[in-house]
Write a protein that holds these residues in place. Structure first.
Motif, short mmCIF file in Angstrom:
data_model
loop_
_atom_site.label_atom_id
_atom_site.label_comp_id
_atom_site.label_asym_id
_atom_site.label_seq_id
_atom_site.Cartn_x
_atom_site.Cartn_y
_atom_site.Cartn_z
N VAL A 124 104.28 77.09 68.39
CA VAL A 124 103.91 78.37 68.03
C VAL A 124 104.71 78.49 66.23
O VAL A 124 103.85 79.16 65.87
CB VAL A 124 105.14 79.68 68.39
N PHE A 125 105.80 77.38 66.33
CA PHE A 125 105.96 77.16 64.67
C PHE A 125 104.98 76.39 64.00
O PHE A 125 105.50 75.22 64.36
CB PHE A 125 107.46 77.64 64.70
N ALA A 126 104.16 76.66 63.23
CA ALA A 126 103.40 75.53 62.61
C ALA A 126 103.90 74.70 62.18
O ALA A 126 103.81 73.48 62.22
CB ALA A 126 102.19 76.73 61.82
N ASP A 127 105.26 75.03 61.70
CA ASP A 127 105.25 73.69 60.75
C ASP A 127 106.38 72.37 61.52
O ASP A 127 106.47 71.71 61.01
CB ASP A 127 107.13 74.55 59.48
N ALA A 128 107.19 73.33 62.36
CA ALA A 128 106.98 72.53 63.62
C ALA A 128 106.47 71.36 64.15
O ALA A 128 106.62 70.37 64.55
CB ALA A 128 108.16 73.17 64.83
N ALA A 129 105.23 72.13 64.58
CA ALA A 129 104.16 70.95 64.87
C ALA A 129 103.55 70.39 64.14
O ALA A 129 103.64 68.92 64.21
CB ALA A 129 102.87 71.99 65.39
N ARG A 130 103.48 70.24 63.01
CA ARG A 130 103.29 69.52 61.71
C ARG A 130 104.29 68.31 60.98
O ARG A 130 104.06 66.87 61.16
CB ARG A 130 102.83 70.51 60.69
N THR A 131 105.73 68.67 61.75
CA THR A 131 106.74 67.90 61.06
C THR A 131 106.77 67.03 61.82
O THR A 131 106.78 66.06 62.13
CB THR A 131 108.07 69.20 61.10
N CYS A 132 106.38 67.31 63.55
CA CYS A 132 106.95 66.39 64.75
C CYS A 132 105.58 65.72 64.38
O CYS A 132 105.48 64.45 65.03
CB CYS A 132 106.36 67.51 66.30
N ALA A 133 104.23 66.04 64.10
CA ALA A 133 103.13 65.07 63.91
C ALA A 133 103.47 64.25 62.80
O ALA A 133 102.76 62.28 63.42
CB ALA A 133 101.43 65.97 64.14
N GLU A 134 104.05 64.31 61.77
CA GLU A 134 103.98 63.06 60.81
C GLU A 134 105.22 62.37 60.99
O GLU A 134 105.03 61.02 61.20
CB GLU A 134 104.68 64.34 59.91
N PRO A 194 98.06 62.48 65.59
CA PRO A 194 96.76 62.59 65.32
C PRO A 194 96.73 64.20 64.99
O PRO A 194 95.99 64.57 64.02
CB PRO A 194 95.59 61.80 66.15
N ARG A 195 96.57 64.76 65.97
CA ARG A 195 95.87 66.27 65.88
C ARG A 195 97.24 66.99 66.22
O ARG A 195 99.36 66.93 67.13
CB ARG A 195 95.20 66.90 67.13
N TRP A 196 97.33 68.51 65.16
CA TRP A 196 98.39 69.31 65.42
C TRP A 196 97.68 70.98 65.41
O TRP A 196 96.95 70.94 64.35
CB TRP A 196 99.62 69.05 64.38
N THR A 197 98.54 71.55 65.85
CA THR A 197 98.33 73.32 66.13
C THR A 197 99.69 74.05 66.20
O THR A 197 100.19 74.06 67.05
CB THR A 197 97.16 73.50 66.89
N ALA A 198 99.32 75.66 65.69
CA ALA A 198 99.87 76.15 66.30
C ALA A 198 99.23 76.55 67.64
O ALA A 198 100.27 77.52 68.11
CB ALA A 198 100.53 77.13 65.05
N ASP A 199 98.24 76.61 67.79
CA ASP A 199 97.82 77.14 69.65
C ASP A 199 97.24 76.27 70.46
O ASP A 199 96.61 75.95 70.06
CB ASP A 199 96.67 78.29 68.96
N ALA A 202 99.53 65.92 74.95
CA ALA A 202 99.46 66.27 74.23
C ALA A 202 100.69 67.25 74.09
O ALA A 202 101.00 67.59 75.27
CB ALA A 202 98.39 67.84 74.11
N LEU A 203 101.20 67.23 73.55
CA LEU A 203 103.02 67.91 74.20
C LEU A 203 102.90 69.41 73.49
O LEU A 203 102.86 69.34 71.75
CB LEU A 203 104.10 67.26 72.31
N ILE A 204 103.29 70.45 74.10
CA ILE A 204 103.54 71.69 73.96
C ILE A 204 104.54 71.92 73.93
O ILE A 204 105.68 72.60 74.64
CB ILE A 204 102.55 72.42 75.21
N GLY A 205 105.16 72.49 72.51
CA GLY A 205 106.64 72.82 71.95
C GLY A 205 107.33 71.71 71.67
O GLY A 205 107.37 70.73 72.20
N ALA A 206 107.37 71.78 70.26
CA ALA A 206 108.12 70.76 69.42
C ALA A 206 109.81 70.91 68.78
O ALA A 206 110.41 70.84 67.55
CB ALA A 206 107.31 70.73 67.99
N GLY A 207 110.48 71.74 69.76
CA GLY A 207 111.63 71.94 69.62
C GLY A 207 112.33 70.48 70.37
O GLY A 207 112.18 69.68 70.00
N THR A 208 114.19 70.74 70.68
CA THR A 208 115.18 69.75 70.37
C THR A 208 113.99 68.61 71.70
O THR A 208 114.27 67.74 71.56
CB THR A 208 116.33 70.38 71.22
N ILE A 209 114.23 69.55 72.99
CA ILE A 209 113.60 68.80 73.72
C ILE A 209 112.24 68.11 73.70
O ILE A 209 111.82 67.31 74.02
CB ILE A 209 113.31 69.39 75.15
#
Lengths: 340, 340, 340, 340
Positions: free
Chosen positions: A38-48, A53-58, A8-15
């Motif tokens: 924490v930015f749901a969009d970042a999590a969703r975009t990364c997941a796509e 399979p799973r993404w979340t803001a929490d 599970a990746l926590i943090g979908a910024g540059t790193i």
């Protein structure tokens, strides 16, 4: 074939996205099962982008998911300690970006939870897996240069400085120097005893208001008598510069930067070659993959993690002492920081 | 053609004979008229080897000789101040090997006599005339690297260490570090403010009884905020190592050692090249001649000496502060040393 | 002390004056007794500059002078053979600049006189005394790279090309390639068998009218199967470039140019260093002195000259075959040239 | 998202498996759909390792499968022409390892089929995608070194030589020199006119019985007057060595090998660094992926292939002329080979 480890990746910024790409395309035996930001969009975009399979803001949702075997913490520096603590309590194996925290209290809370839970923990000091820095260590371990006497570590970020105040990041102390502190401790392989720092604002006036400096030089004395110097600059006009040199009783070893190519152009004005690799993502591209591969292998094989709780804490102590030395304009013993 | 300048060489040891050879074969506009050495045989042998008309065991005789235009002081370190003082009082132009003295009192006595007499005075910091170090200075003066931020100076003598106690010489502080102190001051071109030192005996146990160390690392803070580090090692297994690196606001410059040849042999065990030039006599052979040529020219032309009284004193202050920092295990301000 | 050898310099042009300076200031055991130049003023000026007792426009006067022990032939290329022949007949030891001649007939006439007279003779292939080229030879002799298989020699003169037609000089064939021919023969240490050349006028249109080319590349096959390539360019934009590389059965060795300093400047546009030493006078300054010192020592000690009659002739044969290969647009055997 | 391109790999040996790994883990927009190898076990094992849906011992089955978009030919050299011809007739896009064939007749048959079918075709000259060689080309295209005059290309395989007779491979002519021929043509960017070769058996006696040599040096003259030399050695004691240097009217550019790390160890015996990357799989690891990525992108986007039919044929012509030059011991014009 054994089932791949679910990360599970926590943090979908540059790193975080860099790790996602590496895990997707280059790490064997593991797959990305979830991503949180924490930015749901970042999590969703990364997941796509990476078919996660799973993404979340929490991120707590991922910690609660029994399918998650391990977490990779790549969130903002200020959140590392909380997430590591929670992940440890959830019994997950943990790979956390550096630094573990910016205060000893936070670090000890997080690392204490790790120790108590007995979960595997690796801190993201990727230079230990870099072929050049690793060659320095190897030369020392194999006795090629004898007993280390003096180490000189250079870390300079490419200018012009991209940001003003440090904000959620670690700045010269916790983003840059923390790596050199770990290198000095790894190469000398002994306890740091005393630290002296000179730091200055020579480029971006006003920076000191934020406790930040664009130049910092540190001297470290070790218990065995060895001495290390750390040279940090946040704004090198010629780009990203990370080198090391160690002299010992039987010789010396030095490493250079890496370059996009090695061509030398000779013309009427002189001989010219390219600047070093532009920044950490380019320079350590393969190394970032290798460190995660090591983590995955060691967790799977039940081997002890090479760079873990002790390394995360010792490097922080060194940086805290260096910062205190600058603030109090005197040499500071490591013992003073741990006593605090 | 103008008559050549008559030089008197005081001290016919290794350095003195090197200067004698240079003056005989390579310096235009000057000739050796006399040579003095407390060991009369050394003076006589040197006189015979280089066809020097007059020799003596007592340098005062040469100072009293009106035919002597200038003296070249290459005697033991402990005698520099006395000889310089006497030569100044005798009205001779003076070229003196470094350091001017090992104490501020001695230095001020000698340099005060020079100033009072108004005679030309040059101190033997030959690196200022070395093409590599001079190129670093030039890059700074021409603005190629912008304003200097951090300088790193390395001076390591080839091992194994040839002697035990320092005796009449200057050891790590006054023989080695004095050069790096001068380089730091020259390159940063500002007043040193504070100094911090770590020194250790890692090679030759017992050395510290003589106030001597085989490893010493110094950090210097300058008034303009620049920072310099000095890395001294008395026993480098791979030979004589003198390098410099400066990073400034617009770039960086670094210089390497020089080598007897640049051949690279590639074989089944790797790529190999020769060690640096073995020691100062080989590395700076042409430079030692050039510095004396500059002295001769400047004296003849009545030009101000580029490296003189101020440089001799400032470098000594820096070394004295560095030594005091080690002895008192704290950072030391330059002002503390001058106040003493 | 033995009396110094009396040298007569024939030719007071650029090369001649360089030798005069070296002999005056740097060669032990010899002194300049006389100087001749067809331009009387040049001879007189040189004599005054270096305190040479005798000068003349007619070199025969010096050859007839019993005080002259040896001659140094530094006149125009087209006069070498005549002067060497006359000097041999006069019984003088001879140091002659290369090439001995531009035709085999002239060369054999001059070298035949030398052999008949039994006088010491050295040809001015200074690269044999250069620390870099000598290191290549040493590696081969010591077996560090095994048996030589392929040699690659580069000689490029700095541009822009200074002159039009070659005139009294030797041009690409006899001034430049003659050195590489000698290096190839020296390093491979075997007989050249066959030569193939491509030469072109790519820079200065019309040059071919004078039998001259600004680019010439030669391949040489040796009796032992080794192969050498020679890369000559008369107009390198980045300056004077002379390098060598040899691969053998156990490894390889390569040498680089030499540089006025080794500083590397890193700035926003890349990494930069200085061009090589500007031209032969600067690059081989010390080497030109050393070759004459060897000559003086060998003559005095009655030792065989290391680089003499055979070397002067073999290098000329190679160049003549290379030139013939270009002119006839086919590979040429060395035997064809000697047969002619 | 567009469906990924279905690739069929023909040949599951060392090179084939390397491509399989790259396509699986590193190439975007393509996937391995099938694999063929005359050794059915090799095909099956490869299919299992990389999850390839279809495998077979008969590549014709894959050519007949409409799901296959493109083939990657990595089989034995002697089979390239037949497979390329068949794939072209089947209307598949083709990426073929070099050389296209070992005879002009075979090459023209295969390349004629490609042209007739109008299918995309790329030949595996991976150096064109290597950052170092590409930088040389870029410098020429951008005019940084002016018009090219002389190119020097070095390709040496690491020793000790692994095999005896060449068998199904290409040996020094078709495996090694074919790459340098392509580089020379690419960099000079003009028609080759005349070729001269010296080849020798210096290492493995008896090799010439198989038409094979362990040392070959070639000189190429181009229509525009430029000259290239190619230096091939099959047995370099120090490892894999591939470099290039070009001098032009305005400067020169040179590239070095790449290394596993850049550490320099200095000890009492000298300065030491590691040998170059061991062999092509290591040195060009990322480059092999990049060339296939370019192929996939260009096919998908309908762009012309950068290195295709003309490049495959011209490089073969050059090698055939070089071989003929050696066999007939004379310079050979390219026109003679095409006429044949």
């Amino acid at each position: 074939m054994i089932n791949p480890m679910n990360l599970a990746l926590i943090g979908a910024g540059t790193i975080g996205r860099m790790h996602a790409a590496n895990i997707t395309f280059g790490v064997e035996g593991a797959r990305l099962y979830g991503v949180a930001d924490v930015f749901a969009d970042a999590a969703r975009t990364c997941a796509e982008r990476y078919n996660i399979p799973r993404w979340t803001a929490d991120y707590h949702e991922l910690l609660a998911d029994p399918k998650v075997d391990a977490v990779l913490v790549a969130s903002a520096t200020s959140t590392h300690a909380d997430i590591v603590e929670a992940a440890a309590k959830a019994g997950k194996a943990i790979f956390a970006e550096k630094p573990i925290a910016k205060s000893l209290a936070d670090a000890d809370r997080a690392l204490g939870a790790v120790t108590k839970a007995g979960v595997p923990f690796q801190i993201g000091f990727q230079r230990r897996f870099d072929p050049n820095f690793a060659r320095v260590k190897q030369a020392i371990v194999k006795g090629e240069i004898g007993r280390p006497h003096i180490a000189h570590l250079v870390s300079r970020d490419p200018g012009p400085r991209t940001a003003g105040p440090v904000g959620v990041g670690g700045g010269v102390w916790f983003d840059m120097m923390i790596h050199d502190a770990d290198m000095a401790l790894w190469l000398i392989d002994d306890a740091a005893v005393e630290v002296y720092t000179q730091a200055a604002v020579l480029i971006a006036p006003g920076l000191e208001k934020y406790g930040e400096y664009d130049v910092a030089v540190v001297m470290v004395k070790f218990a065995n008598g060895a001495i290390a110097t750390i040279d940090n600059h946040t704004d090198a006009a010629y780009g990203y510069d990370q080198r090391a040199e160690v002299i010992g009783s039987a010789g010396a070893i030095s490493i250079d930067n890496t370059y996009p190519h090695n061509a030398i152009v000779s013309d009427a004005s002189g001989l010219h070659r390219a600047k070093p690799m532009p920044y950490f993502l380019e320079r350590y591209q393969a190394v970032y993959r290798d460190e995660v591969q090591h983590f995955v292998n060691d967790v799977r094989d039940g081997k002890p993690i090479a760079v873990g709780v002790k390394e995360a804490r010792d490097s922080l102590l060194l940086v805290l002492a260096a910062k205190k030395s600058h603030e109090e304009r005197r040499a500071v013993r490591i013992a003073e920081v741990t006593a605090g």
